[in-house]
Write a protein that holds these residues in place. Structure first.
Motif, PDB file in Angstrom:
ATOM      1  N   SER A 175      28.219 104.732  73.544  1.00 21.30           N
ATOM      2  CA  SER A 175      28.746 105.356  74.846  1.00 21.30           C
ATOM      3  C   SER A 175      27.905 104.736  75.865  1.00 21.30           C
ATOM      4  CB  SER A 175      28.614 106.718  74.965  1.00 21.30           C
ATOM      5  OG  SER A 175      27.217 107.130  74.677  1.00 21.30           O
ATOM      6  N   GLU A 176      28.309 105.226  77.286  1.00 23.20           N
ATOM      7  CA  GLU A 176      27.649 104.773  78.646  1.00 23.20           C
ATOM      8  C   GLU A 176      27.467 105.947  79.324  1.00 23.20           C
ATOM      9  OE1 GLU A 176      30.107 101.680  80.110  1.00 23.20           O
ATOM     10  OE2 GLU A 176      31.867 102.756  80.465  1.00 23.20           O
ATOM     11  N   ALA A 177      26.760 106.068  80.542  1.00 22.39           N
ATOM     12  CA  ALA A 177      26.508 107.146  81.537  1.00 22.39           C
ATOM     13  C   ALA A 177      27.648 107.255  82.242  1.00 22.39           C
ATOM     14  CB  ALA A 177      25.315 106.984  82.424  1.00 22.39           C
ATOM     15  N   THR A 178      28.173 108.313  82.290  1.00 22.26           N
ATOM     16  CA  THR A 178      29.289 108.822  83.184  1.00 22.26           C
ATOM     17  C   THR A 178      29.057 109.131  84.933  1.00 22.26           C
ATOM     18  OG1 THR A 178      30.344 110.004  81.518  1.00 22.26           O
ATOM     19  CG2 THR A 178      31.220 110.520  83.723  1.00 22.26           C
ATOM     20  N   PRO A 179      29.629 108.159  85.673  1.00 19.63           N
ATOM     21  CA  PRO A 179      29.016 108.214  87.154  1.00 19.63           C
ATOM     22  C   PRO A 179      30.056 109.314  87.841  1.00 19.63           C
ATOM     23  CG  PRO A 179      30.355 106.184  86.599  1.00 19.63           C
ATOM     24  CD  PRO A 179      30.359 107.050  85.152  1.00 19.63           C
ATOM     25  N   LEU A 180      29.657 109.736  88.869  1.00 18.95           N
ATOM     26  CA  LEU A 180      30.352 110.660  89.686  1.00 18.95           C
ATOM     27  C   LEU A 180      31.051 109.361  90.525  1.00 18.95           C
ATOM     28  CD1 LEU A 180      27.894 113.283  91.054  1.00 18.95           C
ATOM     29  CD2 LEU A 180      29.967 113.672  89.609  1.00 18.95           C
ATOM     30  N   PRO A 181      32.522 109.753  90.795  1.00 19.13           N
ATOM     31  CA  PRO A 181      33.372 108.812  91.334  1.00 19.13           C
ATOM     32  C   PRO A 181      32.840 108.289  92.726  1.00 19.13           C
ATOM     33  CG  PRO A 181      34.680 110.760  91.079  1.00 19.13           C
ATOM     34  CD  PRO A 181      33.309 110.958  90.387  1.00 19.13           C
ATOM     35  N   PHE A 182      32.283 109.234  93.426  1.00 21.80           N
ATOM     36  CA  PHE A 182      31.990 109.048  94.939  1.00 21.80           C
ATOM     37  C   PHE A 182      30.421 108.645  94.852  1.00 21.80           C
ATOM     38  CE2 PHE A 182      32.098 113.601  93.998  1.00 21.80           C
ATOM     39  CZ  PHE A 182      30.638 114.017  94.042  1.00 21.80           C
ATOM     40  N   LEU A 183      29.842 108.608  93.745  1.00 22.67           N
ATOM     41  CA  LEU A 183      28.481 108.090  93.779  1.00 22.67           C
ATOM     42  C   LEU A 183      27.987 107.092  92.788  1.00 22.67           C
ATOM     43  CD1 LEU A 183      26.410 109.423  95.939  1.00 22.67           C
ATOM     44  CD2 LEU A 183      25.722 110.852  94.069  1.00 22.67           C
ATOM     45  N   PRO A 184      28.248 106.044  92.948  1.00 24.59           N
ATOM     46  CA  PRO A 184      28.087 104.880  92.028  1.00 24.59           C
ATOM     47  C   PRO A 184      26.688 104.705  91.762  1.00 24.59           C
ATOM     48  CG  PRO A 184      29.154 103.899  93.758  1.00 24.59           C
ATOM     49  CD  PRO A 184      29.224 105.487  94.050  1.00 24.59           C
ATOM     50  N   PHE A 185      26.394 104.395  90.629  1.00 28.83           N
ATOM     51  CA  PHE A 185      24.828 103.799  90.201  1.00 28.83           C
ATOM     52  C   PHE A 185      24.774 102.541  90.969  1.00 28.83           C
ATOM     53  CE2 PHE A 185      26.309 105.873  86.062  1.00 28.83           C
ATOM     54  CZ  PHE A 185      25.601 107.127  86.380  1.00 28.83           C
ATOM     55  N   ASP A 186      23.266 102.424  91.289  1.00 24.66           N
ATOM     56  CA  ASP A 186      22.845 101.389  92.084  1.00 24.66           C
ATOM     57  C   ASP A 186      21.507 101.283  91.385  1.00 24.66           C
ATOM     58  OD1 ASP A 186      20.971 103.110  93.371  1.00 24.66           O
ATOM     59  OD2 ASP A 186      21.796 102.736  95.415  1.00 24.66           O
ATOM     60  N   GLU A 187      21.090 102.231  90.653  1.00 24.90           N
ATOM     61  CA  GLU A 187      19.827 102.098  89.608  1.00 24.90           C
ATOM     62  C   GLU A 187      18.564 101.959  90.852  1.00 24.90           C
ATOM     63  OE1 GLU A 187      20.335 103.443  87.315  1.00 24.90           O
ATOM     64  OE2 GLU A 187      21.923 102.401  86.119  1.00 24.90           O
ATOM     65  N   LYS A 188      18.681 102.268  91.934  1.00 23.48           N
ATOM     66  CA  LYS A 188      17.611 102.158  93.028  1.00 23.48           C
ATOM     67  C   LYS A 188      17.459 103.698  93.757  1.00 23.48           C
ATOM     68  CE  LYS A 188      17.933  97.464  94.313  1.00 23.48           C
ATOM     69  NZ  LYS A 188      18.293  96.308  95.203  1.00 23.48           N
ATOM     70  N   VAL A 189      18.570 104.316  94.072  1.00 22.22           N
ATOM     71  CA  VAL A 189      18.635 105.538  94.755  1.00 22.22           C
ATOM     72  C   VAL A 189      19.254 106.286  93.684  1.00 22.22           C
ATOM     73  CG1 VAL A 189      19.261 107.067  96.740  1.00 22.22           C
ATOM     74  CG2 VAL A 189      18.200 104.720  96.894  1.00 22.22           C
ATOM     75  N   ILE A 190      20.688 106.002  93.354  1.00 18.32           N
ATOM     76  CA  ILE A 190      21.495 106.681  92.650  1.00 18.32           C
ATOM     77  C   ILE A 190      21.240 106.220  91.199  1.00 18.32           C
ATOM     78  CG2 ILE A 190      23.957 107.366  92.082  1.00 18.32           C
ATOM     79  CD1 ILE A 190      22.763 108.043  94.850  1.00 18.32           C
ATOM     80  N   LEU A 191      20.778 107.115  90.211  1.00 20.07           N
ATOM     81  CA  LEU A 191      20.291 106.560  89.031  1.00 20.07           C
ATOM     82  C   LEU A 191      20.970 107.049  87.796  1.00 20.07           C
ATOM     83  CD1 LEU A 191      16.479 107.216  89.429  1.00 20.07           C
ATOM     84  CD2 LEU A 191      17.598 104.996  89.980  1.00 20.07           C
ATOM     85  N   ASP A 296      15.052 111.480  97.667  1.00 21.78           N
ATOM     86  CA  ASP A 296      14.437 110.060  97.591  1.00 21.78           C
ATOM     87  C   ASP A 296      15.359 109.386  96.530  1.00 21.78           C
ATOM     88  OD1 ASP A 296      12.661 110.241  99.736  1.00 21.78           O
ATOM     89  OD2 ASP A 296      11.563 111.277  98.188  1.00 21.78           O
ATOM     90  N   VAL A 297      15.683 109.926  95.430  1.00 24.00           N
ATOM     91  CA  VAL A 297      16.216 109.291  94.170  1.00 24.00           C
ATOM     92  C   VAL A 297      17.363 110.537  93.847  1.00 24.00           C
ATOM     93  CG1 VAL A 297      14.757 107.593  93.609  1.00 24.00           C
ATOM     94  CG2 VAL A 297      14.874 109.807  92.469  1.00 24.00           C
ATOM     95  N   CYS A 298      18.415 110.017  92.968  1.00 25.11           N
ATOM     96  CA  CYS A 298      19.215 111.043  92.436  1.00 25.11           C
ATOM     97  C   CYS A 298      19.547 110.591  91.120  1.00 25.11           C
ATOM     98  CB  CYS A 298      20.407 111.396  93.219  1.00 25.11           C
ATOM     99  SG  CYS A 298      21.836 112.504  92.544  1.00 25.11           S
TER     100      CYS A 298
END
Length: 499
Positions: A175-191, A296-298
């Motif tokens: 499996s893989e982590a489920t993102p929020l549609p309006f908040l894609p992972f950038d692995e810097k701020v949105i983790l 700072d991060v989410c």
């Protein structure tokens, strides 16, 4: 250009495929009895067991490192960080001091912590590769696609492509982590959990969306290291899958750690501001009150979804269910008789040990044995401090099912080993047993080393034990496991000795 040919491999005649140009030809391996797609806990275990049982086996893994999410970016690295952050928190707080251990100028070097985590990961993943060699599992590095009921094509990480002929196919892609549609992972701020495991600093403010296992484990790591951690949860309580009483005590322990909770709250939208701040729009589910929340991060930990992209299931007529899972029968068979699926891509809890047991079971079945998994006896652990561990039914589930039951509880504060440690007096063991037969239906533990203690309860449930069986089993003294015995006594006759 693609054409069939006949080649000799290991002095055996077998079918193979010639792919690519004359300068870059690659011949597929000897026909296999089973090809496993995915080298995670379910896949690598299935491959090893199948080979141990005499089946010619190949395992296709596109990560380039065996062990799947669990070993590479999940269970193992998270436990390393949990351990390191716990040591720091103990030394930095009052725990060491009350034992007469004092120190000055205590610091945490995050880069060293990360290196130690990486060392553990590398050792374990390398160990699996050694086991593949030991048990003669062919390890194929690349992305596997089902191109026929007896055929798996591989896009190699080395740029070479191949096709493997096989009698059976086992899908274990995890499996893989489920993102929020309006908040894609950038692995810097949105983790995702992957990004949270690799942070090179301790953020001042961290938001965690989702009060499940991953969110609370990683949230507790950074809270111990000094972050201001706020957890946002849609439900009105944390970890709603837990026994309600356990969940309530769990939240109090996390609040003592410094974590804050916003329960019964929805995340309506979010964005990254100036490339360095996460801004969320929140709405209270009960009142409709809205607020803007920044950090700072989410860390987005709202669950995981089956990883089925590019598997080619449509090539053989396999249709996913409404949750994106691969439908299987009670023997892991898909709608195609010789194609099977296990682990996170099928129904059931997304747990590494569940996938491992399914891997063994399917290998045994393919070898003509009667492998099976008892889904009523699969433990679940949250590795915070204290730990949470459970197996079987919760009180809420028993009430809903109309099953009459009795409860036996015993507090850690009355356990002599916990008192000598003096860090483990918060928590309890709770045993639920059938009111008529006394058969153990569920065990729930909150306390230190709960993840180790739950094995005894799981074994008891696997063999259909009663609470009296556990109560009459001699336990070493002084040990934390005595708390399980006392809870069993409480369930059996209502008269534990030390409470």
């Amino acid at each position: 250009m693609l054409k069939s040919t006949r080649v000799i491999l290991n002095n055996k005649k077998t079918s193979a495929m010639v792919l690519g140009t004359a300068q870059n030809r690659f011949y597929s391996a000897e026909k296999k009895n089973v090809v496993v797609i995915g080298g995670g806990p379910g896949g690598y275990v299935a491959a090893i067991k199948a080979s141990q049982l005499g089946l010619k086996t190949a395992c296709v893994e596109k990560r380039g490192s065996l062990g799947g999410t669990c070993l590479n970016v999940g269970c193992i690295p998270s436990k390393a960080l949990l351990h390191a952050s716990h040591l720091y928190h103990e030394a930095h707080g009052t725990t060491f001091a009350k034992w007469g251990i004092t120190m000055k100028d205590l610091n945490m070097d995050v880069s060293v912590m990360q290196k130690q985590k990486d060392k553990a990961v590398k050792g374990l993943t390398g160990g699996i590769e050694f086991l593949f060699k030991k048990y003669k599992v062919e390890y194929v590095k690349g992305e596997g696609t089902v191109t026929g009921k007896n055929e798996v094509s591989v896009k190699g990480l080395d740029g070479k492509n191949s096709t493997i002929a096989t009698d059976n196919i086992v899908i274990a892609t995890g499996s893989e982590a489920t993102p929020l549609p309006f908040l894609p992972f950038d692995e810097k701020v949105i983790l995702s959990s992957t990004g949270a495991l690799a942070l090179d600093h301790v953020p001042k403010r961290m938001t965690v969306i989702g009060a499940g296992v991953i969110g609370l484990e990683m949230g507790s790591v950074y809270s111990r290291l000094g972050s201001e951690v706020t957890v946002i949860e849609y439900s009105d309580r944390i970890s709603p899958f837990l026994d309600k009483e356990v969940s309530a005590v769990f939240q109090k322990t996390m609040e003592k750690l410094g974590m804050k909770f916003k329960l019964g709250v929805s995340v309506k939208s979010g964005k990254v501001v100036d490339g360095k701040t996460c801004q969320l729009e929140l709405v209270n589910n009960a009142t409709g009150a809205a607020e803007t929340f920044e950090s700072d991060v989410c860390l987005v930990s709202i669950g995981r979804r089956p990883h089925t992209a590019n598997l080619g299931l449509n090539n053989v007529g396999i249709t996913l269910d409404e949750r994106g899972r691969v439908p299987v029968d009670d023997h892991f068979r898909t709608s195609v008789s010789n194609i099977y699926a296990i682990g996170d891509v099928v129904r059931g809890p997304m747990l590494a040990h569940k996938a491992e047991d399914e891997g063994i079971a399917i290998a045994e079945q393919l070898a003509g044995r009667s492998g099976h998994v008892n889904y009523d006896a699969i433990p679940n652990v949250i590795y915070t401090h204290p730990e949470i561990a459970s197996v079987g039914k919760t009180e809420e589930e028993l009430v809903k099912a109309g099953i009459k039951y009795k409860v036996g509880k015993f507090p850690y504060s009355a356990n002599s080993r916990a008192r000598t440690i003096d860090d483990g007096t918060e928590g309890f063991v709770k045993i639920l047993a059938d009111a008529q037969t006394d058969k153990v239906l569920g065990v729930h533990i909150i306390g230190i080393y709960a993840g180790e203690l739950i094995a005894e309860a799981t074994l008891a449930m696997e063999y259909g034990a009663s609470s009296e069986d556990i109560a009459r089993t001699c336990h070493a003294h002084p040990t934390l496991s005595e708390a399980i015995k006392e809870a069993a006594v409480a369930a059996y006759d209502g008269k534990p000795i030390h409470a």
